[in-house]
Design an enzyme around this catalytic site. Sequence first.
Site, PDB file in Angstrom:
ATOM      1  N   LYS A 150     -86.883 -17.979  22.900  1.00  0.00           N
ATOM      2  CA  LYS A 150     -85.735 -18.644  22.741  1.00  0.00           C
ATOM      3  C   LYS A 150     -86.223 -19.802  22.340  1.00  0.00           C
ATOM      4  O   LYS A 150     -87.162 -20.536  22.491  1.00  0.00           O
ATOM      5  CB  LYS A 150     -84.797 -18.586  23.420  1.00  0.00           C
ATOM      6  CG  LYS A 150     -84.331 -16.722  23.111  1.00  0.00           C
ATOM      7  CD  LYS A 150     -82.680 -16.473  23.885  1.00  0.00           C
ATOM      8  CE  LYS A 150     -82.696 -15.033  24.243  1.00  0.00           C
ATOM      9  NZ  LYS A 150     -81.743 -15.098  25.011  1.00  0.00           N
TER      10      LYS A 150
ATOM     11  N   ARG B 280     -85.882 -10.440  30.779  1.00  0.00           N
ATOM     12  CA  ARG B 280     -86.574  -9.310  29.716  1.00  0.00           C
ATOM     13  C   ARG B 280     -87.146 -10.249  28.671  1.00  0.00           C
ATOM     14  O   ARG B 280     -87.151 -12.300  28.109  1.00  0.00           O
ATOM     15  CB  ARG B 280     -84.517  -9.355  28.855  1.00  0.00           C
ATOM     16  CG  ARG B 280     -85.124  -8.687  27.076  1.00  0.00           C
ATOM     17  CD  ARG B 280     -83.684  -8.421  27.230  1.00  0.00           C
ATOM     18  NE  ARG B 280     -83.228  -7.437  25.632  1.00  0.00           N
ATOM     19  CZ  ARG B 280     -83.335  -7.969  24.381  1.00  0.00           C
ATOM     20  NH1 ARG B 280     -84.262  -9.593  24.180  1.00  0.00           N
ATOM     21  NH2 ARG B 280     -84.462  -7.749  23.317  1.00  0.00           N
TER      22      ARG B 280
HETATM   23  C1  9MG Z   1     -81.070  -8.071  22.785  1.00  0.00           C
HETATM   24  N1  9MG Z   1     -81.037  -9.689  23.598  1.00  0.00           N
HETATM   25  C2  9MG Z   1     -81.431 -10.606  23.065  1.00  0.00           C
HETATM   26  N2  9MG Z   1     -81.850 -11.203  24.152  1.00  0.00           N
HETATM   27  C3  9MG Z   1     -81.101 -10.999  24.847  1.00  0.00           C
HETATM   28  C4  9MG Z   1     -80.549 -11.795  26.206  1.00  0.00           C
HETATM   29  O1  9MG Z   1     -80.448 -12.569  26.991  1.00  0.00           O
HETATM   30  N3  9MG Z   1     -79.903 -10.767  26.528  1.00  0.00           N
HETATM   31  C5  9MG Z   1     -79.179  -9.556  26.627  1.00  0.00           C
HETATM   32  N4  9MG Z   1     -79.179  -8.931  27.748  1.00  0.00           N
HETATM   33  N5  9MG Z   1     -80.515  -9.145  25.472  1.00  0.00           N
HETATM   34  C6  9MG Z   1     -80.982  -9.619  24.921  1.00  0.00           C
END
Ligand code: 9MG
Length: 283
Positions: free
Chosen positions: A224, A258
């Site tokens: 990010k 994630r």
């Molecule tokens: C779809 N998506 C993109 N970034 C995310 C994040 O930080 N958390 C979750 N749950 N979905 C995300």
Amino acid sequence: MNHSTFICGRFELTLKRPLVMGIVNVTPDSFSDGAVHFSAEAATRHAHELIAQGADILDIGGESTRPGADPVSEDEELRRIIPVIQNLRDCGKPISIDTFKPTVMRAVLEAGADLINDIYALRMPGALEVVAAHPNCGVCLMHMQGEPKTMQLAPVYDNIANDVSQFLQERKAAAVAAGIAPSRICLDPGYGFGKTVQQNYQLLHEQDRLSGLHSPLLVGLSRKSMIAAITGRSPQERVAGSIAGALAAVNRGAAIIRVHDVEQTVDALKVWAAIEQGEIHGA
Ligand code: 9MG
């Protein structure tokens, strides 16, 4: 030692170690993996690679959620993701679908998805009811201020950890009131969603305060812009920074991480676990 569990469709996940959710974008404009998986076949191949690298859950998305992204119709979203679900239904891992649209949720749950990952935390009309109607499916309720198109313009908080915590508490209460058992719910602070870089780091610093919500925490920091703000790196060069963030998040209570870079994150978490336990297993 008792470990909490997370009910996720056909799976009951034991949270005795941090789990890794691998990202499978089926979009032409994904900011960080350059649209290389934009076909059902390519996305399926990529998902199998992530499983081989140690992914515990797959998160499949047919609409980009990056700041400023253009919306996608329900039909197009389903056209992108349903074939991927069909290909992966028997892969042995829970299938999460990143969507906020109730009609898409209903269709993917019928097609075999185990978990709905909703950046709007089931705030779209009808979303709570769709998820409640599928007795075992899991749901991730994420915090977001505003909406993807404009959320980064001028986000404002009184106290970011308090505000995010209160929002997640309210959304969890709404989900439980709709009939979704707490064991099916995980919560997500939503890094990068309606938060400045400063606010993201302040929230991550104080993330352990969210443990009072008594739900597993899912955290996404992978590649990010908050990582770029510190390192100055392009999306594909943000692996080391993303792993530093993942380990800090796990130290502050994250149960599911994630990520794009599953192999490297799994290695990092193994070393982290050995340090935490003060011993190594299987050697
Ligand atoms: C779809 N998506 C993109 N970034 C995310 C994040 O930080 N958390 C979750 N749950 N979905 C995300």
